[in-house]
Design an enzyme around this catalytic site. Structure first.
Site, PDB file in Angstrom:
ATOM      1  N   LYS A   1     -15.594 -27.109 -22.592  1.00 56.16           N
ATOM      2  CA  LYS A   1     -14.256 -26.669 -22.186  1.00 56.16           C
ATOM      3  C   LYS A   1     -13.456 -26.058 -23.326  1.00 56.16           C
ATOM      4  O   LYS A   1     -12.589 -25.222 -23.102  1.00 56.16           O
ATOM      5  CB  LYS A   1     -13.468 -27.832 -21.559  1.00 56.16           C
ATOM      6  CG  LYS A   1     -13.994 -28.216 -20.187  1.00 56.16           C
ATOM      7  CD  LYS A   1     -12.962 -29.032 -19.410  1.00 56.16           C
ATOM      8  CE  LYS A   1     -13.453 -29.352 -18.012  1.00 56.16           C
ATOM      9  NZ  LYS A   1     -12.605 -30.339 -17.311  1.00 56.16           N
TER      10      LYS A   1
ATOM     11  N   LYS B   1     -23.189 -25.277 -12.951  1.00 56.37           N
ATOM     12  CA  LYS B   1     -22.820 -26.164 -11.836  1.00 56.37           C
ATOM     13  C   LYS B   1     -21.701 -25.546 -11.002  1.00 56.37           C
ATOM     14  O   LYS B   1     -20.891 -24.779 -11.528  1.00 56.37           O
ATOM     15  CB  LYS B   1     -22.456 -27.563 -12.348  1.00 56.37           C
ATOM     16  CG  LYS B   1     -21.149 -27.632 -13.064  1.00 56.37           C
ATOM     17  CD  LYS B   1     -20.725 -29.061 -13.377  1.00 56.37           C
ATOM     18  CE  LYS B   1     -19.392 -28.995 -14.103  1.00 56.37           C
ATOM     19  NZ  LYS B   1     -18.847 -30.222 -14.565  1.00 56.37           N
TER      20      LYS B   1
ATOM     21  N   LYS C   1     -14.723 -26.041  -9.921  1.00 52.37           N
ATOM     22  CA  LYS C   1     -13.393 -25.524  -9.580  1.00 52.37           C
ATOM     23  C   LYS C   1     -12.934 -24.488 -10.587  1.00 52.37           C
ATOM     24  O   LYS C   1     -12.103 -23.651 -10.286  1.00 52.37           O
ATOM     25  CB  LYS C   1     -12.345 -26.647  -9.640  1.00 52.37           C
ATOM     26  CG  LYS C   1     -12.603 -27.769  -8.709  1.00 52.37           C
ATOM     27  CD  LYS C   1     -11.572 -28.892  -8.910  1.00 52.37           C
ATOM     28  CE  LYS C   1     -12.247 -30.129  -9.417  1.00 52.37           C
ATOM     29  NZ  LYS C   1     -11.683 -31.374  -8.935  1.00 52.37           N
TER      30      LYS C   1
END
Ligand code: TYM
Length: 338
Positions: free
Chosen positions: A115, A200, A203
């Protein structure tokens, strides 16, 4: 048995969340109620502030996620459903645990690397300490089992390491924290993006075509499945031949996860068929499976007062359950509480 799990209220609930985690939450809620245990499910709104976000959207998304979870079958009468921000013990215990968690342990967490990307120095401190809050989330309630997708496994191993070290260092022979077990569904541990079989379903993917949202209507679902990336070969009859074909393997896996079939059983029906046949079948299966959830969601999201009441009631119960463990942690550390 005590089940605890959480989800970030950032955007829509998607098929990966549903098949990887939420469906198991519902199953375990029913199982645990029969055995006289307890299940707690929460919106991880405190985790959501670790990445850039818009405050007004966070509040709206938190309510929407409550509606989505109830639409999926989480029953606020049987499970305790709440958001972290209404239970300050999560943040308090996190601080107490930061004295036990080691820099080296957090440096190994892949989520922070993923991230923060190339912008490590610009990442928030919350993104780095995120797994410590996650440990507090489950240790606070003496969770025995934590239903999650594969991507959360590393965080739960860290929670166990923190619990073990805290018990050793400060327990004086007592078990202050229970070591939680992850429960990962083998058939849906990792649902992948419809656009890239190596990423994956998420969102945070900028392309909405990469995921099926639980709020998508029938036409959108059919279109997303039809346009899912695949290779040109027909489906094999032997599941071993899916190994080098991640996109095909993902679609077969999704079909199997929804129906409860193994990949071999899916291929027994569709082996030899092209995607021109398989994709519409998968699209229809998903649309019919998600339609009742979607209808309940649309109904529930209208009543903001009812959603707020669910969170308020859940938080009250959660605060009561959390209190003894939080006090035990303060006491073990020698912190005076009057
Ligand atoms: P989050 O919000 O990213 O996802 C919620 C749940 O959905 C699972 N999941 C998936 N499973 C299979 N395939 C996928 N593509 C997929 N994408 C998501 C996740 O594994 C998760 O179970 N850090 C957590 C929230 C959290 C938490 C906790 C979970 C905070 N505290 C304590 C368990 C216990 C997260 O961001 O999940």
């Amino acid at each position: 048995m005590r089940i605890v799990s959480g989800i970030q209220p950032t955007g829509n609930l998607h098929l990966g969340n549903y098949l990887g985690a939420i469906r198991n939450w519902v199953r375990m809620q029913d199982e645990v109620a029969e055995k006289g245990g307890q299940s707690l499910y929460f919106l991880a709104d405190l985790h959501a502030i670790s990445m850039p976000f818009v405050p007004s959207e966070l509040a709206a998304n938190t309510r929407e996620m409550v509606a989505a979870l109830v639409a999926c079958g989480i029953d606020p009468q049987r499970s305790i459903l709440f958001n972290q921000a209404q239970v300050p013990a999560h943040a308090e215990l996190e601080w107490l645990l930061t004295g036990t968690a080691r820099m080296g342990w957090l440096n190994r967490m892949t989520q922070f690397k993923d991230k923060s990307g190339k912008n490590r120095e610009g990442a928030s401190i919350a993104l780095f300490t995120y797994p410590v809050l996650q440990a507090a989330d489950v240790l606070l309630y003496q969770a025995t089992h934590v239903p999650v997708g594969e991507d959360q496994k590393q965080h739960l191993e860290l929670a166990r390491d923190i619990a073990q070290k805290f018990n050793n260092d400060f327990g004086n022979g007592a078990e202050i924290f229970t070591l939680p077990e992850p429960i990962i569904p083998p058939e849906a541990a990792r649902i992948m993006s419809l656009r890239d079989g190596s990423a994956k379903m998420s969102k945070s993917d900028p392309s909405d075509m990469s995921r099926i949202n639980l709020t998508d209507d029938v036409d959108t679902i059919m279109q997303k499945v039809r346009r899912a990336r695949t290779d040109p070969a027909p489906l094999p009859s032997d599941p071993a031949e899916l190994a080098e074909r991640p996109e095909a393997a993902n679609l077969v896996g999704i079909y199997g996860a929804v129906t409860g079939w193994t990949p071999a059983e899916v291929l027994a029906q569709f082996g030899g068929e092209g995607f021109g046949v398989f994709k519409p079948a998968l699209g229809e299966l998903l649309a019919s499976h998600l339609a009742p959830i979607n209808a309940r969601f649309v109904e529930l999201r209208r009543d903001r007062g009812a959603l707020d009441a669910i969170l308020r009631d859940g938080a009250e119960k959660a605060r009561a359950l959390a209190a003894p463990t939080l006090e035990a942690a303060y006491a073990a550390l020698g912190l005076l509480r009057g």
